[in-house]
Write a protein that holds these residues in place. Structure first.
Motif, short mmCIF file in Angstrom:
data_model
loop_
_atom_site.label_atom_id
_atom_site.label_comp_id
_atom_site.label_asym_id
_atom_site.label_seq_id
_atom_site.Cartn_x
_atom_site.Cartn_y
_atom_site.Cartn_z
N ARG A 1 -10.74 -31.12 -25.30
CA ARG A 1 -11.56 -31.42 -24.10
C ARG A 1 -11.19 -32.78 -23.50
NH1 ARG A 1 -12.15 -26.38 -25.06
NH2 ARG A 1 -13.95 -25.69 -26.26
N ARG A 2 -10.99 -33.78 -24.34
CA ARG A 2 -10.65 -35.11 -23.82
C ARG A 2 -9.29 -35.09 -23.13
NH1 ARG A 2 -9.79 -39.17 -27.08
NH2 ARG A 2 -10.80 -40.79 -25.85
N THR A 3 -8.36 -34.36 -23.69
CA THR A 3 -7.03 -34.27 -23.06
C THR A 3 -7.12 -33.60 -21.70
OG1 THR A 3 -5.98 -34.12 -25.24
CG2 THR A 3 -4.70 -33.37 -23.34
N LEU A 4 -7.85 -32.49 -21.63
CA LEU A 4 -8.00 -31.79 -20.34
C LEU A 4 -8.72 -32.67 -19.33
CD1 LEU A 4 -8.91 -28.13 -21.42
CD2 LEU A 4 -6.83 -28.91 -20.27
N MET A 5 -9.74 -33.37 -19.76
CA MET A 5 -10.47 -34.25 -18.83
C MET A 5 -9.58 -35.39 -18.34
SD MET A 5 -13.58 -33.52 -17.91
CE MET A 5 -14.17 -35.14 -17.45
N LEU B 1 -19.35 -27.07 -20.17
CA LEU B 1 -18.95 -26.56 -21.47
C LEU B 1 -19.32 -27.49 -22.62
CD1 LEU B 1 -17.15 -24.89 -23.48
CD2 LEU B 1 -15.18 -26.08 -22.49
N ILE B 2 -19.23 -28.79 -22.37
CA ILE B 2 -19.34 -29.75 -23.47
C ILE B 2 -20.78 -29.91 -23.96
CG2 ILE B 2 -19.73 -31.87 -22.14
CD1 ILE B 2 -17.63 -33.21 -23.95
N VAL B 3 -21.75 -29.59 -23.12
CA VAL B 3 -23.15 -29.78 -23.54
C VAL B 3 -23.50 -28.92 -24.76
CG1 VAL B 3 -25.55 -29.49 -22.84
CG2 VAL B 3 -23.94 -30.62 -21.31
N PRO B 4 -23.27 -27.59 -24.73
CA PRO B 4 -23.58 -26.82 -25.94
C PRO B 4 -22.69 -27.16 -27.12
CG PRO B 4 -22.48 -25.44 -24.32
CD PRO B 4 -22.81 -26.72 -23.63
N GLU B 5 -21.55 -27.81 -26.89
CA GLU B 5 -20.69 -28.21 -28.00
C GLU B 5 -21.13 -29.54 -28.60
OE1 GLU B 5 -16.46 -26.06 -26.89
OE2 GLU B 5 -16.72 -28.16 -26.36
N MET B 6 -21.79 -30.38 -27.84
CA MET B 6 -22.22 -31.69 -28.34
C MET B 6 -23.58 -31.66 -29.00
SD MET B 6 -21.07 -34.63 -25.59
CE MET B 6 -22.27 -34.10 -24.37
N PHE B 7 -24.50 -30.86 -28.47
CA PHE B 7 -25.90 -30.93 -28.89
C PHE B 7 -26.24 -29.83 -29.88
CE2 PHE B 7 -25.85 -33.13 -24.83
CZ PHE B 7 -26.68 -34.21 -25.05
N GLU B 8 -27.20 -30.15 -30.74
CA GLU B 8 -27.77 -29.12 -31.60
C GLU B 8 -28.40 -28.04 -30.74
OE1 GLU B 8 -30.18 -30.77 -34.89
OE2 GLU B 8 -29.55 -32.72 -34.09
N PRO B 9 -28.39 -26.78 -31.22
CA PRO B 9 -28.93 -25.69 -30.40
C PRO B 9 -30.32 -25.95 -29.85
CG PRO B 9 -27.77 -24.79 -32.28
CD PRO B 9 -27.80 -26.29 -32.47
#
Length: 679
Positions: free
Chosen positions: A492-496, A544-552
């Motif tokens: 994700r960081r690379t794409l950003m 996309l990154i929100v559900p990947e960063m946070f607990e459900p």
């Protein structure tokens, strides 16, 4: 070691004598449900959750996988050593799980109908782009900027109330309400007598688009199998960008003083088609089970949507959904859900035939009243609704869990709001900042200045401004599709970083072309690359990154906050760009370039890498990148994912269902005996 829900499901199926394949598949599905957010997000394949689930189950079931491999090799007549496959148990289990990843016709139709609202979202985003010269000629810059920007006034209002509407009315009824909103706004725009009414219509359409941007990911995420939520999330973004392209294509024959109203008429026509096919929409099984864990309608929907062959599969799917809802809830709402799950199942109405033995036809034949949907017969002719008998003090209130993506009134229902809980946690607070900055950057980079005003922007730069806007829309669709394949291949960081860097270069080329340092055609090419680089990173990744960063349990509230900020910034760009263009002339893209430079620096310094990372991996990165003191993490175990033990309540409900069915029919597979199936 605490026993997890998937372990208990596996043991229960073993005791029931289920086959090894079924037992392992259900254990993996239980793990995936536990770790996958209940939303559909563009670019989020949730592959890491699936891989983790497969590895977890395969490690504890090597002998079973070995037996399955030996059986398969014997059936094939192979001379290879069966033991060699034990070295790759995860691959063997993945092949078994893949059998459950299927899109049935009812599921595809329901998803397709829900995408109409996202298509209309994109269509209305670019709806006025090509017709600024023919709609009410003589309007001022201020009047036109307000007409365009009003779309982003309704947007945040719609997104703010969408969660509450979806929770109170149900996902299906909220979807139909959204469609009717588009219908009203489309008719008002088609027959608008002046630009003021047109602006009001844009507010209504913006409201519908705001509701759609929240509701469609919820609806699709709750209907889709957990391993396919990423695929359907990509469909939502594709529908939106196709709507933008469609608005530009339709403008070719209709961007005239008389034809622009026909462009607007496309909106009510599509709404009418969606309403006509509304009976094919399914209510979200999760919403039904959230209100009533014994819902017959939810069981029937699951059987149709997933083409489940046996009653046990239906019961297990219900069990997985209830357990995931419990795990993904905030503490106060979790207690309320446990209240529902621990409540005794509905009475059998005295005839010993299970929960729903007295069916509507039988009641009618006996001269009794037909029960309303969601009610169940009780002794003495009483009826029991989703929350127990009327007047039952022990019945939970109608809304006991935080509405998905936030919603009005949730703080009062839960005590502390989810946002307050996130900001109070030092390991989560930086993640909120990351989400906010990325969503602000997504809008302030200038992408909607292109989609709102590209035709006016290209006027005087190229010979056919509408052709330029259409080419940009086509590139947008192609880049969105290409980005889907990149999401699982590149970090994700690379794409950003690549996305922001490419947009910075494109911005510089646009300014150079407008200053006549470079030929005019470079401006068109640079805008096209600007949009292309946007779709590779800054477009999908903030969502996309929100559900990947946070607990459900935090995902819904974090997405709600991000959505509000996104729409507000959208409004500022929509209203402000015409004035910025007047004031800065050929330098009008420079502020966007400054935002992109700041975004690139933030990504390199503060944004964690989430691809393939667990929640605790992400928190550990935040600790390092943000320089948070160790004291703040002294009570946090960041070495591995915290695996919550099973509460047992949803599993107990499953056991009760199975016991009642065995007592009543002695069969797992007889559909007529299923306590939830209706004729």
């Amino acid at each position: 070691m605490d026993r997890t829900y998937s372990m208990e499901i596996s043991d229960e199926l073993r005791q029931e004598g289920a086959g090894e394949e079924e037992r392992l598949i259900q254990a993996v599905r239980a793990e995936i449900y536990d770790t996958t957010p209940l939303i559909a997000v563009h670019g989020a394949s949730f592959g890491s959750q699936k891989d983790l689930a497969i590895r977890t189950v395969s490690k504890s079931n090597l002998q079973a996988l070995f037996s399955i491999s030996q059986t398969k090799l014997a059936d094939l007549g192979s001379n290879r050593e069966g033991a060699s496959l034990v070295l790759e148990p995860a691959r063997e289990l993945e092949q078994l799980v893949r059998k459950t990843d299927r899109v049935t016709a009812p599921l595809a139709v329901a998803m397709g109908l829900s995408l109409v609202t996202q298509f209309l979202n994109g269509y209305n985003t670019a709806g006025l782009n090509a017709v600024s010269q023919v709609v009410f000629p003589g309007h001022s810059t201020t009047e036109w900027a307000i007409a365009v920007g009003c779309f982003a006034i309704g947007g945040p209002l719609g997104s703010m109330v969408a969660g509450g509407i979806a929770d109170s009315l149900g996902r299906k009824q909220a979807m139909l309400m959204c469609t009717n909103t588009f219908l009203v706004g489309g008719l008002a725009m088609t027959f608008a007598p002046n630009i003021q009414v047109l602006s009001l219509a844009r507010v209504i359409l913006g409201f519908g688009s705001g509701v759609s941007s929240v509701l469609v990911p919820i609806y699709m995420g709750e209907l889709a199998p957990p391993s396919m939520r990423g695929f359907f999330g990509t469909c939502t973004q594709m529908a939106l960008v196709c709507g933008i392209l469609a608005a530009n294509l339709i403008a070719f024959p209709l961007a005239t003083p008389d034809g622009w109203r026909l462009m607007c008429a496309v909106i009510p026509v599509l709404c009418g088609l969606q309403l006509l096919l509304a009976p094919l929409l399914h209510e979200s099984p999760r919403w039904l089970l959230q209100r009533n864990p014994h819902s017959a309608q939810a069981a029937l929907s699951l059987k149709q949507l997933y083409n489940l062959a046996t009653d046990r599969e239906v019961d297990l799917e219900i069990c997985h959904i209830l357990n995931a809802a419990e795990k993904h809830s905030l503490p106060n709402s979790q207690a309320s859900l446990e209240h529902k799950l621990s409540a005794p199942p509905p009475s059998s109405n005295g005839n010993g035939n299970g929960f729903y033995a007295a069916k509507g036809a039988a009641l009618e034949a006996q001269g009794g009243p037909l029960l309303a949907e969601g009610t169940m017969p009780l002794k003495g002719g009483e009826s029991e609704g989703a929350y127990g008998r009327t007047g039952d003090a022990s019945a939970p209130p109608p809304r006991t869990r935080k509405p998905a993506w936030g919603g009005p009134g949730t703080a009062e229902e839960q005590g502390d709001s989810a946002l307050a809980l996130m900001l109070a946690d030092p390991t989560v607070r930086p993640l909120v900042m990351v989400a906010v900055v990325l969503h602000m950057s997504q809008q302030f980079c200038g992408i909607n200045a292109v989609f709102y005003y590209s035709t006016d922007f290209f006027r005087g730069v190229i010979d056919n401004p509408l052709l330029g806007s259409t080419l940009v829309g086509a590139i947008n669709v192609i880049a969105t599709l290409a980005a889907t394949f990149l999401m699982d291949q590149v970090g994700r960081r690379t794409l950003m970083a690549v996305s922001a860097g490419g947009m910075i270069v494109s911005t510089a080329l646009v300014v150079a072309a407008l200053l006549h340092v470079l030929p005019n055609f470079v401006a068109l090419a640079a805008v096209m690359t600007f949009v292309c680089f946007f779709e590779f990173g800054l477009g999908p990744i903030p969502w996309l990154i929100v559900p990947e960063m946070f607990e459900p349990k935090y995902v819904a509230s974090a997405q709600s906050l991000a959505c509000q900020i996104n729409w507000f910034c959208n409004f500022l760009v929509g209203v402000g760009f015409p004035f910025m263009q007047q004031a800065l002339g050929p330098w009008s893209f420079v502020p966007f370039g400054v935002v992109l430079v700041a975004c690139l620096c933030f990504v390199l310094q503060r944004m964690p890498e989430t691809r393939g990372a667990s929640i605790n991996d992400v928190k550990y990165q935040v600790k390092v990148m943000w320089g948070i003191f160790d004291e703040l993490f002294k009570d946090k175990d960041l070495s591995a994912d915290a695996r919550l033990p099973s509460s047992g309540s949803s599993l107990d409900l499953y056991k009760e269902r199975m016991r009642r069915r065995r007592d009543n029919s002695g069969s797992f597979d007889d559909e007529s005996s299923h306590p939830f199936m209706l004729e």
